[in-house]
Motif scaffolding. Sequence first.
Motif, PDB file in Angstrom:
ATOM      1  N   MET A  19      50.630 -39.070 -13.907  1.00  0.00           N
ATOM      2  CA  MET A  19      50.910 -38.901 -15.337  1.00  0.00           C
ATOM      3  C   MET A  19      51.650 -37.587 -15.631  1.00  0.00           C
ATOM      4  N   GLY A  20      51.945 -36.833 -14.557  1.00  0.00           N
ATOM      5  CA  GLY A  20      52.745 -35.630 -14.726  1.00  0.00           C
ATOM      6  C   GLY A  20      51.985 -34.337 -14.825  1.00  0.00           C
ATOM      7  N   TYR A  21      50.694 -34.343 -14.447  1.00  0.00           N
ATOM      8  CA  TYR A  21      49.892 -33.136 -14.547  1.00  0.00           C
ATOM      9  C   TYR A  21      49.789 -32.373 -13.229  1.00  0.00           C
ATOM     10  N   GLY A  22      50.564 -32.765 -12.236  1.00  0.00           N
ATOM     11  CA  GLY A  22      50.453 -32.181 -10.906  1.00  0.00           C
ATOM     12  C   GLY A  22      50.603 -30.684 -10.843  1.00  0.00           C
ATOM     13  N   ASP A  23      51.488 -30.103 -11.663  1.00  0.00           N
ATOM     14  CA  ASP A  23      51.720 -28.656 -11.605  1.00  0.00           C
ATOM     15  C   ASP A  23      50.771 -27.871 -12.499  1.00  0.00           C
ATOM     16  N   GLN A  24      49.805 -28.568 -13.123  1.00  0.00           N
ATOM     17  CA  GLN A  24      48.843 -27.894 -13.997  1.00  0.00           C
ATOM     18  C   GLN A  24      47.509 -27.717 -13.280  1.00  0.00           C
ATOM     19  N   ASP A  25      46.626 -26.937 -13.886  1.00  0.00           N
ATOM     20  CA  ASP A  25      45.293 -26.746 -13.318  1.00  0.00           C
ATOM     21  C   ASP A  25      44.566 -28.083 -13.257  1.00  0.00           C
ATOM     22  N   ILE A  26      43.654 -28.203 -12.312  1.00  0.00           N
ATOM     23  CA  ILE A  26      42.938 -29.468 -12.124  1.00  0.00           C
ATOM     24  C   ILE A  26      42.168 -29.895 -13.373  1.00  0.00           C
ATOM     25  N   VAL A  27      41.814 -28.939 -14.244  1.00  0.00           N
ATOM     26  CA  VAL A  27      41.101 -29.313 -15.471  1.00  0.00           C
ATOM     27  C   VAL A  27      41.950 -30.210 -16.356  1.00  0.00           C
ATOM     28  N   ALA A  28      43.269 -30.253 -16.110  1.00  0.00           N
ATOM     29  CA  ALA A  28      44.132 -31.157 -16.871  1.00  0.00           C
ATOM     30  C   ALA A  28      43.767 -32.618 -16.618  1.00  0.00           C
ATOM     31  N   ALA A  29      42.988 -32.868 -15.582  1.00  0.00           N
ATOM     32  CA  ALA A  29      42.525 -34.236 -15.306  1.00  0.00           C
ATOM     33  C   ALA A  29      41.690 -34.777 -16.466  1.00  0.00           C
ATOM     34  N   THR A  30      41.184 -33.873 -17.308  1.00  0.00           N
ATOM     35  CA  THR A  30      40.464 -34.298 -18.515  1.00  0.00           C
ATOM     36  C   THR A  30      41.316 -35.260 -19.331  1.00  0.00           C
ATOM     37  N   GLN A  31      42.634 -35.052 -19.303  1.00  0.00           N
ATOM     38  CA  GLN A  31      43.546 -35.870 -20.096  1.00  0.00           C
ATOM     39  C   GLN A  31      43.561 -37.329 -19.652  1.00  0.00           C
ATOM     40  N   VAL A  32      43.199 -37.574 -18.399  1.00  0.00           N
ATOM     41  CA  VAL A  32      43.152 -38.961 -17.911  1.00  0.00           C
ATOM     42  C   VAL A  32      42.154 -39.762 -18.744  1.00  0.00           C
ATOM     43  N   PHE A  33      41.010 -39.174 -18.976  1.00  0.00           N
ATOM     44  CA  PHE A  33      39.953 -39.880 -19.713  1.00  0.00           C
ATOM     45  C   PHE A  33      40.280 -39.956 -21.200  1.00  0.00           C
ATOM     46  N   ALA A  34      40.903 -38.920 -21.742  1.00  0.00           N
ATOM     47  CA  ALA A  34      41.327 -38.954 -23.144  1.00  0.00           C
ATOM     48  C   ALA A  34      42.379 -40.032 -23.353  1.00  0.00           C
ATOM     49  N   CYS A  35      43.314 -40.148 -22.404  1.00  0.00           N
ATOM     50  CA  CYS A  35      44.372 -41.154 -22.511  1.00  0.00           C
ATOM     51  C   CYS A  35      43.818 -42.561 -22.371  1.00  0.00           C
ATOM     52  N   GLU A  36      42.811 -42.722 -21.499  1.00  0.00           N
ATOM     53  CA  GLU A  36      42.204 -44.037 -21.357  1.00  0.00           C
ATOM     54  C   GLU A  36      41.556 -44.466 -22.662  1.00  0.00           C
TER      55      GLU A  36
END
Length: 282
Positions: free
Chosen positions: A260-277
């Motif tokens: 989803m394009g968050y690779g260059d961000q901190d791992i906490v950006a993975a939070t966005q996966v659940f928000a997007c779902e």
Amino acid sequence: MGTIMAHALLKQGKRVAVWNRSPAKAAALVAAGAHLCDSAEAALVASPATIFVLLDDHATHEVLGMPGVMHALANRTIVDYTTNAQDEGLALQGLVNRAGGDYVKGMIVAYPRNVGHRESHSIHTGDREAFEQNRALLEGLAGHTVFLPWDEALAFATVLHAHAFAAMVAFFEAVGAGERFGLPVSKTARLLLDTSRFFVADALEEATRRLETQDFAGNQARLDVHAHAFAHIAQSLQVQGAWTPVFDAVCQVVQRAESMGYGDQDIVAATQVFACEKDAKE
């Protein structure tokens, strides 16, 4: 749980009046210094605050329907730790309020052995003023307590327990996987506990800071670096034949976040996966 709560309060020097539908169950509390009441009404009259710990909502209504109980609710605070649904709790609050009393719904975030521990936590909702008036008493059951509106309290309790039990199962999984590598279960468990104390607590503290400030700069723990490392970890686990559904799910989340394009961000950006779902489903 009710017995343990009463014991905790007695150990703190509180005067405790108790009542149980099965009087014999209160014998140990009486021996420890509690006063045994002969009715639910008498227990309510004995103190301005009464803690309810019953089997379920049906049992609570049975007690409230006993002789003299509704009348005795006037100018009293009920702190209800009985497990029930939000609509049941709200209905009880309305019932107690109409009788002239206050209702506080409580949830102890601890196993029974840690009731009364200063590091234990609890969540409360219902009548805020009554909660504040009895805060000192309730902190005797759990050293840290928070009051939230009904919707927030139930939502927070849900996600808190989802997080806590997922973390526990991840620990169990890691201990079991360690055995596949030939590591003794007890030794692995102790090493995981000791090593994780600072590492995981620091990671969550940093994640909270980043979420509060919306700072996802990849200057500490880039998501794509984690994804690469996770692939190697997963391969090592697979070679040993370890069953790791929790870690497999972690890998899928990180891979999805990277796509989803968050690779260059901190791992906490993975939070966005659940928000997007969530957004996608809505």
